[in-house]
Design a protein around this motif. Sequence first.
Motif, PDB file in Angstrom:
ATOM      1  N   UNK A  53      11.402  -7.572   3.680  1.00 36.68           N
ATOM      2  CA  UNK A  53      11.973  -7.761   2.344  1.00 36.68           C
ATOM      3  C   UNK A  53      13.403  -8.253   2.459  1.00 36.68           C
ATOM      4  N   UNK A  54      13.894  -8.713   1.357  1.00 40.60           N
ATOM      5  CA  UNK A  54      15.273  -9.180   1.316  1.00 40.60           C
ATOM      6  C   UNK A  54      15.931  -8.549   0.103  1.00 40.60           C
ATOM      7  N   UNK A  55      17.069  -7.892   0.344  1.00 40.59           N
ATOM      8  CA  UNK A  55      17.836  -7.258  -0.730  1.00 40.59           C
ATOM      9  C   UNK A  55      17.036  -6.205  -1.501  1.00 40.59           C
ATOM     10  N   UNK A  56      16.188  -5.481  -0.792  1.00 40.76           N
ATOM     11  CA  UNK A  56      15.410  -4.412  -1.415  1.00 40.76           C
ATOM     12  C   UNK A  56      15.833  -3.075  -0.809  1.00 40.76           C
ATOM     13  N   UNK A  57      15.713  -1.987  -1.566  1.00 41.18           N
ATOM     14  CA  UNK A  57      16.103  -0.674  -1.034  1.00 41.18           C
ATOM     15  C   UNK A  57      15.125  -0.205   0.049  1.00 41.18           C
ATOM     16  N   UNK A  58      15.604   0.707   0.909  1.00 46.57           N
ATOM     17  CA  UNK A  58      14.750   1.297   1.926  1.00 46.57           C
ATOM     18  C   UNK A  58      13.632   2.087   1.277  1.00 46.57           C
ATOM     19  N   UNK A  59      12.492   2.190   1.968  1.00 44.77           N
ATOM     20  CA  UNK A  59      11.366   2.997   1.517  1.00 44.77           C
ATOM     21  C   UNK A  59      11.086   4.048   2.568  1.00 44.77           C
ATOM     22  N   UNK A  60      10.894   5.280   2.161  1.00 49.75           N
ATOM     23  CA  UNK A  60      10.648   6.376   3.093  1.00 49.75           C
ATOM     24  C   UNK A  60       9.410   6.091   3.945  1.00 49.75           C
ATOM     25  N   UNK A  61       9.555   6.253   5.264  1.00 46.78           N
ATOM     26  CA  UNK A  61       8.451   6.064   6.187  1.00 46.78           C
ATOM     27  C   UNK A  61       8.262   4.623   6.643  1.00 46.78           C
ATOM     28  N   UNK A  62       9.001   3.687   6.084  1.00 46.66           N
ATOM     29  CA  UNK A  62       8.898   2.281   6.456  1.00 46.66           C
ATOM     30  C   UNK A  62      10.128   1.917   7.273  1.00 46.66           C
ATOM     31  N   UNK A  63       9.961   1.021   8.236  1.00 43.20           N
ATOM     32  CA  UNK A  63      11.080   0.653   9.094  1.00 43.20           C
ATOM     33  C   UNK A  63      11.229  -0.864   9.182  1.00 43.20           C
ATOM     34  N   UNK A  64      12.431  -1.288   9.500  1.00 44.36           N
ATOM     35  CA  UNK A  64      12.672  -2.692   9.834  1.00 44.36           C
ATOM     36  C   UNK A  64      12.408  -2.874  11.315  1.00 44.36           C
ATOM     37  N   UNK A  65      12.159  -4.086  11.724  1.00 44.56           N
ATOM     38  CA  UNK A  65      11.875  -4.362  13.123  1.00 44.56           C
ATOM     39  C   UNK A  65      13.071  -5.012  13.802  1.00 44.56           C
ATOM     40  N   UNK A  66      13.122  -4.836  15.109  1.00 43.40           N
ATOM     41  CA  UNK A  66      14.154  -5.471  15.913  1.00 43.40           C
ATOM     42  C   UNK A  66      13.527  -6.693  16.577  1.00 43.40           C
ATOM     43  N   UNK A  67      14.221  -7.803  16.532  1.00 41.77           N
ATOM     44  CA  UNK A  67      13.715  -9.042  17.125  1.00 41.77           C
ATOM     45  C   UNK A  67      13.657  -8.914  18.636  1.00 41.77           C
ATOM     46  N   UNK A  68      12.550  -9.376  19.238  1.00 42.23           N
ATOM     47  CA  UNK A  68      12.424  -9.405  20.689  1.00 42.23           C
ATOM     48  C   UNK A  68      13.218 -10.594  21.218  1.00 42.23           C
ATOM     49  N   UNK A  69      13.868 -10.416  22.328  1.00 43.25           N
ATOM     50  CA  UNK A  69      14.761 -11.435  22.873  1.00 43.25           C
ATOM     51  C   UNK A  69      14.152 -12.140  24.076  1.00 43.25           C
ATOM     52  N   UNK A  70      14.629 -13.328  24.339  1.00 44.34           N
ATOM     53  CA  UNK A  70      14.270 -14.084  25.532  1.00 44.34           C
ATOM     54  C   UNK A  70      14.814 -13.342  26.745  1.00 44.34           C
TER      55      UNK A  70
END
Length: 79
Positions: A53-70
Amino acid sequence: MLGAIAEEGNYTGKVAFVSVANDSDHPLQMVVNAFTRRGVKVYKTKGNVIRHSKNMPDREGWVSLVKLEFEQKIEEWDE
């Protein structure tokens, strides 16, 4: 399938989400590198419920992901 190798640091607007278990070793680093070389951002779920999402509030139990790097070091390939 993904296109030609892009100039280092260029982003093509493509994103790959890899849905895997928390303890999974997928995707292989060589696959992440292949996507990254073509300007694709790669993320893996690691067993989490994710939000995109973009510019949305956090939701309990949901997470953002970290980009995998080269990475320079990759796995050995068994033929």
